[in-house]
Design a protein around this motif. Structure first.
Motif, PDB file in Angstrom:
ATOM      1  N   ALA A 122       0.827  -1.207   0.000  1.00 44.11           N
ATOM      2  CA  ALA A 122       0.000   0.000   0.000  1.00 44.11           C
ATOM      3  C   ALA A 122       0.862   1.258   0.000  1.00 44.11           C
ATOM      4  CB  ALA A 122      -0.942  -0.009   1.198  1.00 44.11           C
ATOM      5  N   ASN A 123       1.918   1.263   0.774  1.00 44.31           N
ATOM      6  CA  ASN A 123       2.791   2.435   0.806  1.00 44.31           C
ATOM      7  C   ASN A 123       3.607   2.561  -0.479  1.00 44.31           C
ATOM      8  OD1 ASN A 123       2.798   4.061   3.479  1.00 44.31           O
ATOM      9  ND2 ASN A 123       2.589   1.922   4.138  1.00 44.31           N
ATOM     10  N   LEU A 124       3.966   1.447  -1.079  1.00 43.79           N
ATOM     11  CA  LEU A 124       4.604   1.514  -2.391  1.00 43.79           C
ATOM     12  C   LEU A 124       3.628   2.077  -3.426  1.00 43.79           C
ATOM     13  CD1 LEU A 124       6.588  -1.868  -2.552  1.00 43.79           C
ATOM     14  CD2 LEU A 124       7.557   0.440  -2.444  1.00 43.79           C
ATOM     15  N   GLY A 125       2.359   1.721  -3.304  1.00 49.20           N
ATOM     16  CA  GLY A 125       1.359   2.268  -4.205  1.00 49.20           C
ATOM     17  C   GLY A 125       1.175   3.765  -4.021  1.00 49.20           C
ATOM     18  N   MET A 126       1.182   4.219  -2.758  1.00 50.55           N
ATOM     19  CA  MET A 126       1.062   5.657  -2.494  1.00 50.55           C
ATOM     20  C   MET A 126       2.302   6.397  -2.987  1.00 50.55           C
ATOM     21  SD  MET A 126      -1.924   5.933  -1.107  1.00 50.55           S
ATOM     22  CE  MET A 126      -1.934   7.510  -0.273  1.00 50.55           C
ATOM     23  N   ASN A 163       6.828  13.935  -1.110  1.00 47.55           N
ATOM     24  CA  ASN A 163       5.798  13.052  -0.552  1.00 47.55           C
ATOM     25  C   ASN A 163       6.094  11.592  -0.877  1.00 47.55           C
ATOM     26  OD1 ASN A 163       4.429  15.309   0.365  1.00 47.55           O
ATOM     27  ND2 ASN A 163       2.964  15.338  -1.323  1.00 47.55           N
ATOM     28  N   ALA A 164       6.545  11.354  -2.100  1.00 54.27           N
ATOM     29  CA  ALA A 164       6.883   9.989  -2.510  1.00 54.27           C
ATOM     30  C   ALA A 164       7.990   9.427  -1.621  1.00 54.27           C
ATOM     31  CB  ALA A 164       7.313   9.972  -3.974  1.00 54.27           C
ATOM     32  N   LEU A 165       9.009  10.234  -1.347  1.00 60.20           N
ATOM     33  CA  LEU A 165      10.088   9.795  -0.457  1.00 60.20           C
ATOM     34  C   LEU A 165       9.552   9.478   0.928  1.00 60.20           C
ATOM     35  CD1 LEU A 165      13.082   9.317   0.109  1.00 60.20           C
ATOM     36  CD2 LEU A 165      13.305  11.766   0.608  1.00 60.20           C
ATOM     37  N   GLY A 166       8.568  10.236   1.379  1.00 65.99           N
ATOM     38  CA  GLY A 166       7.970   9.961   2.683  1.00 65.99           C
ATOM     39  C   GLY A 166       7.330   8.590   2.732  1.00 65.99           C
ATOM     40  N   PHE A 167       6.640   8.202   1.672  1.00 67.26           N
ATOM     41  CA  PHE A 167       6.031   6.867   1.642  1.00 67.26           C
ATOM     42  C   PHE A 167       7.100   5.788   1.521  1.00 67.26           C
ATOM     43  CE2 PHE A 167       2.197   9.282   0.266  1.00 67.26           C
ATOM     44  CZ  PHE A 167       1.340   8.832   1.264  1.00 67.26           C
ATOM     45  N   TRP A 168       8.167   6.078   0.780  1.00 64.59           N
ATOM     46  CA  TRP A 168       9.279   5.111   0.697  1.00 64.59           C
ATOM     47  C   TRP A 168       9.908   4.917   2.077  1.00 64.59           C
ATOM     48  CZ3 TRP A 168      10.441   2.456  -3.765  1.00 64.59           C
ATOM     49  CH2 TRP A 168      11.580   1.643  -3.721  1.00 64.59           C
ATOM     50  N   LYS A 183       8.368   5.079   4.866  1.00 65.43           N
ATOM     51  CA  LYS A 183       7.458   4.208   5.625  1.00 65.43           C
ATOM     52  C   LYS A 183       7.712   2.744   5.282  1.00 65.43           C
ATOM     53  CE  LYS A 183       3.629   7.479   6.292  1.00 65.43           C
ATOM     54  NZ  LYS A 183       2.182   7.741   6.041  1.00 65.43           N
ATOM     55  N   VAL A 184       7.971   2.473   4.008  1.00 60.92           N
ATOM     56  CA  VAL A 184       8.311   1.107   3.596  1.00 60.92           C
ATOM     57  C   VAL A 184       9.568   0.638   4.313  1.00 60.92           C
ATOM     58  CG1 VAL A 184       9.076  -0.309   1.646  1.00 60.92           C
ATOM     59  CG2 VAL A 184       7.162   1.284   1.356  1.00 60.92           C
ATOM     60  N   ILE A 185      10.561   1.502   4.409  1.00 66.92           N
ATOM     61  CA  ILE A 185      11.812   1.147   5.096  1.00 66.92           C
ATOM     62  C   ILE A 185      11.559   0.855   6.564  1.00 66.92           C
ATOM     63  CG2 ILE A 185      14.067   2.036   5.802  1.00 66.92           C
ATOM     64  CD1 ILE A 185      14.116   3.619   3.155  1.00 66.92           C
ATOM     65  N   TRP A 237      14.737  -2.279   0.380  1.00 67.22           N
ATOM     66  CA  TRP A 237      14.241  -0.946   0.040  1.00 67.22           C
ATOM     67  C   TRP A 237      15.110   0.160   0.645  1.00 67.22           C
ATOM     68  CZ3 TRP A 237      11.329  -5.199   1.143  1.00 67.22           C
ATOM     69  CH2 TRP A 237      10.465  -5.633   0.130  1.00 67.22           C
ATOM     70  N   LYS A 238      15.708  -0.103   1.801  1.00 70.41           N
ATOM     71  CA  LYS A 238      16.541   0.924   2.430  1.00 70.41           C
ATOM     72  C   LYS A 238      17.793   1.223   1.606  1.00 70.41           C
ATOM     73  CE  LYS A 238      18.880  -2.424   5.454  1.00 70.41           C
ATOM     74  NZ  LYS A 238      19.039  -2.885   6.865  1.00 70.41           N
ATOM     75  N   LYS A 239      18.261   0.225   0.835  1.00 70.52           N
ATOM     76  CA  LYS A 239      19.462   0.431   0.025  1.00 70.52           C
ATOM     77  C   LYS A 239      19.193   1.373  -1.150  1.00 70.52           C
ATOM     78  CE  LYS A 239      22.048  -3.263  -0.730  1.00 70.52           C
ATOM     79  NZ  LYS A 239      23.259  -3.053   0.057  1.00 70.52           N
TER      80      LYS A 239
END
Length: 711
Positions: free
Chosen positions: A607-611, A644-649, A651-653, A687-689
């Motif tokens: 979901a966060n990747l989708g956002m 904003n996209a970085l913010g969702f990324w 969250k994935v991390i 994803w963190k890399k």
């Protein structure tokens, strides 16, 4: 063991109702499939508190066959009073009927409430593609780490049980040259690298896999690439020497007579030494450089086909369609298949659906090499059926499940000339779990068990596409009780993310796109999909519109038809579905169940990747508008959306860092001056890399200038 205890406790309320009831299960113990069906049913009955056998019987269940009233693999369950009959059109149907009743029991349905039902298979061929780690197509650590697991009988027993439960009926095992591990060639003993003891260990493994598969109603095939021989054979006869260079895929085809004879005799010997092996498969592909389509077809006729003909048994065949789009080659291949009248048919003609990325759009857009004509389909083939290869090279770590996509895939692509599907990966082996950090009290041991929903959806829907969502919802309830009620719907929504990325981003081979990582090939390396790449990349599905095309047309005052999926439409779809998925799992209690913790986490990640993807599309549109038209507001909007996209990324991390290890990616190779260079062997994904690359999108936006030529 923790998993089994949890299930027993969860259903204890049901077992109290039936603990004193005794059931007699009657089946033919001399039939391997009937015995397997009976054992699985008895195990389920015992798990729900029934007693199996006894002096006085409350219920009797009879497992029987009747091929006059039922088709192959079909079953019917009937009940008269306390007598239940499970009838199969064959042994496979008997297994599926028994598993259906066992599923009811697992869902808390007592025998007293058993309802009559019947099912018939929609597709005859429902196969798993499984790449073996020995003499593997892909090289390197990501393959080698599975070696021990894939030599374990316990692993194969679990995997085959999963296949039977999900109605898969064919296991296809792939590697470059399988014969080395299966036989010591009678006339070419020098081809074997193994001692007698080592050879017996390999043979015992294969015999056991094939026997267990047959018990479960599963056909088995070995499939290879060509033209490969063992290193020992190549050295002894001074042939196929390019086979020694990292087993390269791009080698020149060596059609020496000794290679032909060795291959032909190996085919015959394997078929005669492994009576439980259902068939073989071959590929018009690797290590055949320099050969025309006609020469390749002649090679197979002289080796594989002749070896099959000489064997003292009937054999089934997987004939892979040549890995290029060419009308002459297509006609040549079709004619060759139609001439083979001594096989146990039909021939399964394997075609890669949308190259290596079937999890994109259900529209049939391309095969390996480009678009496919209708040569294989018109007129209707007589001797073969198309079997789509639904490759998954897009998600290995995250759990996935979207039943409506699979239903749409099947309904759109099962014309009368289609016999079934393969499901599986090239760059991933679902054996050793090298993903999970928290291994305490989880309900899986092997990697495929993590992806249980993926296999259940594909298998059950290939067998019967009308299987309702309630069946899969009940599977979540069996695992997690009330906390599992919303999980199927949440997965269905969140799992659209990789499908939409792959539909909007054109691809070709395996590593041209890796959806769960938002990575794609860039030259000879797999990299994060930058904002510039996102803007310019054309879509795979022609119904989608690229960012560059959308902005250009919009600035010209033109518009797209309402059925086209433009970047704003796609962003809205992603936001709507992903926000709903997050709402559905918001109140799930994950504190006491680590397995549930992972299920919920994967939905959150998708979901966060989708956002993130939605914000990236908005940023891409604004940025491209600024480049073509100017306007500081457009540039600032682009920067804002990418932040904003970085913010969702991020969250994935946060979600994945405590749960997932850094994961090795399969190595890939490129031809270079006749040889192949292996790339990416030591690269690991998380994803963190990729965070620095995601953040770099913002820098790109800040440094963007208006293009000098304007529109």
């Amino acid at each position: 063991m923790e998993r089994a205890r949890f299930i027993t406790i969860f259903f204890i309320g049901f077992t109290h109702l039936v603990v004193s009831q005794t059931v007699d299960v009657q089946y033919d113990k001399y039939s391997s499939t009937a015995a397997y069906a009976g054992r699985k049913l008895e195990k389920s009955l015992l798990g729900q508190g029934y007693q199996v056998k006894g002096e006085q019987v409350d219920y009797s269940i009879n497992l029987t066959l009747d091929d006059k009233i039922l088709d192959k693999e079909a079953y019917a369950i009937t009940r008269e009073g306390n007598h239940i009959t499970i009838t199969g059109g064959d042994g496979k149907g008997l297994i599926y009927g028994s598993l259906s009743l066992a599923e009811d029991l697992g869902n808390g349905v007592s025998l007293e409430k058993t309802k009559a039902r019947n099912q018939i298979p929609n597709l005859a061929f429902r196969a798993i593609k499984f790449n073996l780690p020995w003499d593997a197509y892909r090289e390197g650590y990501a393959m080698d780490l599975h070696m021990e697991t894939c030599r374990s009988v316990d692993f194969w027993e679990s995997f085959l049980d999963m296949m039977a439960e999900n109605r898969f009926n064919a296991l296809t095992l792939w590697n470059l040259h399988p014969f080395t591990f299966m036989i010591k060639p009678k006339n070419f003993p020098e081809a074997s690298p193994f001692t007698d003891r080592e050879m017996k260990e390999w043979q015992d493994l294969y015999h056991t896999i094939f026997r267990m598969a047959k018990e479960r109603g599963i056909e088995t095939y070995i499939v290879n690439w060509n033209i490969f021989v063992s290193s020992e054979f190549a050295k002894a006869h001074n042939v196929a020497l390019e086979n020694l260079k990292n087993r390269i895929h791009y080698g020149i085809g060596d059609t020496s007579e000794v290679v032909k004879r060795y291959t032909r005799e190996s085919v015959t010997q394997v078929l005669e030494e492994y009576p439980n092996l259902s068939g073989l498969g071959f590929t018009h592909g690797e290590a055949m450089r320099g050969m025309t389509p006609a020469q390749r077809q002649d090679w197979f006729k002289d080796t594989f086909i002749e070896g099959i003909r000489l064997a003292d048994r009937k054999t089934k065949l997987i004939h892979r369609i040549p890995l290029l789009a060419d009308n002459d080659a297509e006609q040549l291949t079709r004619d060759a298949m139609e001439e083979l009248d001594f096989l146990e048919g039909p021939i399964w003609a394997e075609v890669k659906f949308n190259w290596s990325h079937a999890h994109s759009t259900p529209k049939f857009i391309k095969v390996h090499g480009g678009k496919l004509g209708d040569t294989y389909f018109k007129p209707e083939p007589k001797n073969y059926k198309i079997a789509w290869m639904a490759r998954n090279e897009d998600f290995f770590c995250l759990r996935w499940g979207e039943p409506n996509f699979i239903r749409k895939h099947i309904s759109t692509n099962t014309q009368s000339y289609v016999g079934g599907y393969f499901v599986g990966s090239e760059g991933y082996i679902p054996a050793k779990d090298y993903f999970t950090k928290i291994t305490d009290s989880v309900d899986w041991k092997y990697a495929f068990q993590r992806q249980w929903l993926f296999y259940k959806l594909w298998g059950r829907l290939l067998y019967d596409p009308s299987t309702p969502d309630a069946v899969f919802e009940a599977a979540f309830t069996r695992r997690y009780g009330k906390e599992g009620e919303n999980l199927l719907q949440a997965y269905s929504l969140a799992s659209t993310v990789p499908l939409r990325l792959a539909s909007s981003f054109d691809f070709t081979w395996d590593f041209s796109l890796y959806s769960e990582g938002f990575m794609a090939m860039n030259g000879q390396s797999m990299d994060y999909i930058s904002i510039d790449r996102q803007i310019e990349q054309q879509p795979a599905d022609p119904n989608y519109v690229s960012v560059s095309d959308y902005v250009k047309k919009r600035l010209l005052g033109e518009s797209f038809s309402k059925d086209r999926i433009t970047p704003p439409v796609l962003a809205n779809m992603l936001e709507k579905d992903c926000q709903m998925a997050l709402r559905l799992i918001k109140n799930i209690d994950i504190d006491k169940n680590n397995s549930l913790l992972y299920e919920v986490a994967d939905i959150k990640v998708w979901a966060n990747l989708g956002m993130y993807f939605a914000e990236k599309l908005k940023g891409a549109e604004a940025l491209q508008t600024y480049r073509l038209e100017g306007g500081e507001k457009n540039k600032q909007n682009g920067i804002k959306h990418l932040q904003n996209a970085l913010g969702f990324w991020d969250k994935v991390i946060v979600i994945t860092s405590p749960l997932y290890m850094e994961m090795p990616l399969a190595a890939y190779s490129y031809p270079h001056e006749g040889n192949a260079s292996v790339i990416n062997d030591n690269r690991k994904f998380h994803w963190k890399k990729l965070r620095p690359e995601v953040a770099k999108d913002i820098v790109i936006a800040k440094n963007t200038v208006v293009e000098s030529n304007g529109q």
